[in-house]
Every structure is written in structure tokens, then in C-alpha cells.
Design a protein around this motif. Structure first.
Motif, PDB file in Angstrom:
ATOM      1  N   GLU A  84       0.879  -1.178   0.000  1.00 38.31           N
ATOM      2  CA  GLU A  84       0.000   0.000   0.000  1.00 38.31           C
ATOM      3  C   GLU A  84       0.911   1.220   0.000  1.00 38.31           C
ATOM      4  OE1 GLU A  84      -2.610  -0.031   3.409  1.00 38.31           O
ATOM      5  OE2 GLU A  84      -3.360  -2.044   2.991  1.00 38.31           O
ATOM      6  N   VAL A  85       0.912   1.987  -1.088  1.00 40.82           N
ATOM      7  CA  VAL A  85       1.762   3.185  -1.108  1.00 40.82           C
ATOM      8  C   VAL A  85       1.015   4.344  -0.451  1.00 40.82           C
ATOM      9  CG1 VAL A  85       1.079   4.046  -3.419  1.00 40.82           C
ATOM     10  CG2 VAL A  85       3.343   4.582  -2.499  1.00 40.82           C
ATOM     11  N   GLU A  86       1.707   5.109   0.383  1.00 38.76           N
ATOM     12  CA  GLU A  86       1.039   6.157   1.149  1.00 38.76           C
ATOM     13  C   GLU A  86       1.958   7.362   1.364  1.00 38.76           C
ATOM     14  OE1 GLU A  86      -0.861   4.552   4.657  1.00 38.76           O
ATOM     15  OE2 GLU A  86      -1.551   2.785   3.548  1.00 38.76           O
ATOM     16  N   LEU A  87       1.350   8.533   1.433  1.00 36.46           N
ATOM     17  CA  LEU A  87       2.088   9.714   1.872  1.00 36.46           C
ATOM     18  C   LEU A  87       2.246   9.636   3.395  1.00 36.46           C
ATOM     19  CD1 LEU A  87       3.289  12.591   1.360  1.00 36.46           C
ATOM     20  CD2 LEU A  87       0.994  13.474   1.883  1.00 36.46           C
ATOM     21  N   GLY A  88       3.463   9.785   3.868  1.00 38.10           N
ATOM     22  CA  GLY A  88       3.722   9.826   5.305  1.00 38.10           C
ATOM     23  C   GLY A  88       3.915  11.258   5.769  1.00 38.10           C
ATOM     24  N   ASP A 111      -2.474  17.975  -2.378  1.00 38.25           N
ATOM     25  CA  ASP A 111      -2.632  17.618  -3.795  1.00 38.25           C
ATOM     26  C   ASP A 111      -1.275  17.198  -4.359  1.00 38.25           C
ATOM     27  OD1 ASP A 111      -3.461  17.182  -6.354  1.00 38.25           O
ATOM     28  OD2 ASP A 111      -3.874  19.286  -6.830  1.00 38.25           O
ATOM     29  N   THR A 112      -0.860  16.025  -3.910  1.00 36.22           N
ATOM     30  CA  THR A 112       0.441  15.490  -4.302  1.00 36.22           C
ATOM     31  C   THR A 112       0.244  14.103  -4.882  1.00 36.22           C
ATOM     32  OG1 THR A 112       1.674  16.737  -2.654  1.00 36.22           O
ATOM     33  CG2 THR A 112       2.653  14.669  -3.366  1.00 36.22           C
ATOM     34  N   SER A 141      -5.319  14.668  -3.057  1.00 36.84           N
ATOM     35  CA  SER A 141      -6.566  15.452  -3.064  1.00 36.84           C
ATOM     36  C   SER A 141      -7.781  14.534  -2.912  1.00 36.84           C
ATOM     37  CB  SER A 141      -6.681  16.266  -4.354  1.00 36.84           C
ATOM     38  OG  SER A 141      -6.699  15.395  -5.466  1.00 36.84           O
ATOM     39  N   ASP A 142      -7.572  13.206  -3.073  1.00 39.90           N
ATOM     40  CA  ASP A 142      -8.662  12.234  -2.946  1.00 39.90           C
ATOM     41  C   ASP A 142      -8.754  11.654  -1.520  1.00 39.90           C
ATOM     42  OD1 ASP A 142     -10.776  10.622  -3.968  1.00 39.90           O
ATOM     43  OD2 ASP A 142      -9.374   8.953  -4.293  1.00 39.90           O
ATOM     44  N   GLY A 170       6.905   6.327  -5.948  1.00 38.46           N
ATOM     45  CA  GLY A 170       7.347   7.703  -6.144  1.00 38.46           C
ATOM     46  C   GLY A 170       6.423   8.715  -5.502  1.00 38.46           C
ATOM     47  N   LEU A 171       7.023   9.840  -5.139  1.00 39.68           N
ATOM     48  CA  LEU A 171       6.304  10.973  -4.546  1.00 39.68           C
ATOM     49  C   LEU A 171       6.519  12.176  -5.464  1.00 39.68           C
ATOM     50  CD1 LEU A 171       4.877  12.409  -2.116  1.00 39.68           C
ATOM     51  CD2 LEU A 171       7.150  12.730  -1.143  1.00 39.68           C
ATOM     52  N   ALA A 172       5.428  12.587  -6.146  1.00 36.95           N
ATOM     53  CA  ALA A 172       5.477  13.711  -7.097  1.00 36.95           C
ATOM     54  C   ALA A 172       6.747  13.607  -7.934  1.00 36.95           C
ATOM     55  CB  ALA A 172       5.363  15.021  -6.345  1.00 36.95           C
TER      56      ALA A 172
END
Ligand code: MG
Length: 213
Positions: A62-66, A136-137, A154-155, A199-201
């Protein structure tokens, strides 16, 4: 903070079912409040280390923003929450499916399903000034070169400040603590020999090989 959060952080708090598109895919309404689970900090790995599937286990990525906390906070309002954010990372909330599914069916905690060794691969620290708009990344994930997840934060069903406000009603957040913001759709299994790239942005990519115990 640099990579210190991995050594210094006391908590990893993960949000469950926190993408509108994931809720829609599962035909679930948006819950009234976000929900969270804990991962032990012993589950951290950084690039150069392998994700190790527990014996007999089936593991999903599960890819996630930390979100990394920069300043101690408690009872924070949504309006003020972002001031306590010290930075970000990209993370994989690795999940052992058999244990987690059994726990869901019996109403028991997800402890080992979410907390086994190597279950929290993270990227380098990304400063708050480096990530212009955490609301929104874009994040993405490929397994063996094939894209399996791509989404914008953003979702998110509950935003980063909303989550921090909710968590700090109960728990003090401290510098180095990590909030995993939830995974978009496309969650799927990985197997020994697979390579996960995420990847992140346009800020970073990270790569983690998967192997068996
Ligand atoms: Mg997750």
C-alpha cells in the motif's frame, strides 16, 4: 529531522480506508470519523534493506504519503494542525493479509498483520518546504515495473489536518512520529523476488526488493 525520524519517532499511526476512490470501489460510505491503527517502529526499513515476507504469509503493498510530526502537540484544531508538521516521506504500509483478514472477521486487533518486521519501508525525509501542496500530491507504485497504484492526495477522505486533529484528541504526537495517510486503490500482493518501486510527485522514488523469511 533528516532520516532521524526512523530512529527518533515513537509511533507510527496508520489511517485505514482513507481514499474516496477506495471507499467507492468497496461500496462503502465515508465514515463519520477517520480510523487508525498502530505499527511498531521496529517495522521501519530504509532503502538498501529488503521487505521480508513472514513464513507462510501473504503480503500486500500500500503506497502512502507519510506525515512526520515536527513539534509536540495535543488537542490540536484542524485550523492549526499543519503548524506541527515537520515534513513528509513516502511509505509502504505493508500488510500481511491472512492475519489482517482473520482479525477483521473476529474483531481482533491487526497487530502482526500491520506490524511484522519490515512492514514499514520509508523514503528519505522530505522537508515541508520541499513538498509544496501535501493536499494535492501525486503518489504511485510499480511492482516489477508495472504500475499498480497512482493517486493524488486530493482524494483523501480525511485531510492531513483533520487526521491530526482527530488523533490528538486521544494521543500526544511527538517529533518524529509518523502518520500514514492511507492507501489509494490498486492494493495487491507482492511475492519473493518482486521489486517495489514507488514515487512521490517529482521529488523522489524509492525501491525495495521483496524476499521470503
Ligand atoms: Mg494503509
Amino acid at each position: 529531522m533528516a532520516q532521524e525520524f526512523v530512529k527518533k519517532g515513537k509511533k507510527i499511526i496508520g489511517a485505514g480506508m482513507n481514499y474516496n476512490s477506495l471507499l467507492a470501489e468497496k461500496n462503502l460510505p465515508k465514515p463519520k470519523e477517520p480510523f487508525f491503527f498502530l505499527k511498531p517502529t521496529s517495522s521501519y526499513i530504509t532503502e538498501g534493506q529488503d521487505i521480508i515476507i513472514p513464513r507462510g504469509g501473504l503480503v500486500n503493498e500500500e503506497v502512502e504519503l507519510g506525515v512526520i510530526i515536527g513539534e509536540k502537540c495535543k488537542n490540536v484544531t484542524t485550523a492549526s494542525a499543519m503548524r506541527y508538521v515537520g515534513g513528509y516521506c513516502l511509505a509502504l504500509d505493508m500488510t500481511e493479509v491472512n492475519l489482517t483478514d482473520a482479525a477483521i472477521k473476529t474483531g481482533r486487533p491487526w497487530t502482526f498483520g500491520k506490524g511484522f518486521d519490515t512492514a514499514c519501508p520509508v523514503s528519505r525525509f522530505v522537508g515541508a518546504d520541499e513538498l509544496k501542496d501535501p493536499g494535492d500530491t501525486e503518489i504511485w507504485c510499480r511492482v516489477n515495473g508495472a504500475e499498480v497504484q497512482r493517486a493524488s492526495t486530493s482524494d483523501l477522505a480525511f485531510s492531513v489536518p483533520e487526521m491530526i486533529a482527530h488523533i490528538t484528541k486521544y494521543v500526544t504526537l511527538e517529533p518524529g512520529d509518523l502518520l500514514l495517510t492511507g492507501s489509494p486503490p490498486g492494493i495487491g500482493p507482492v511475492r519473493p523476488g518482486d521489486v517495489i518501486e514507488a514515487g512521490l510527485a517529482d521529488i523522489l522514488t524509492m525501491t525495495f526488493p521483496v524476499r521470503s523469511a
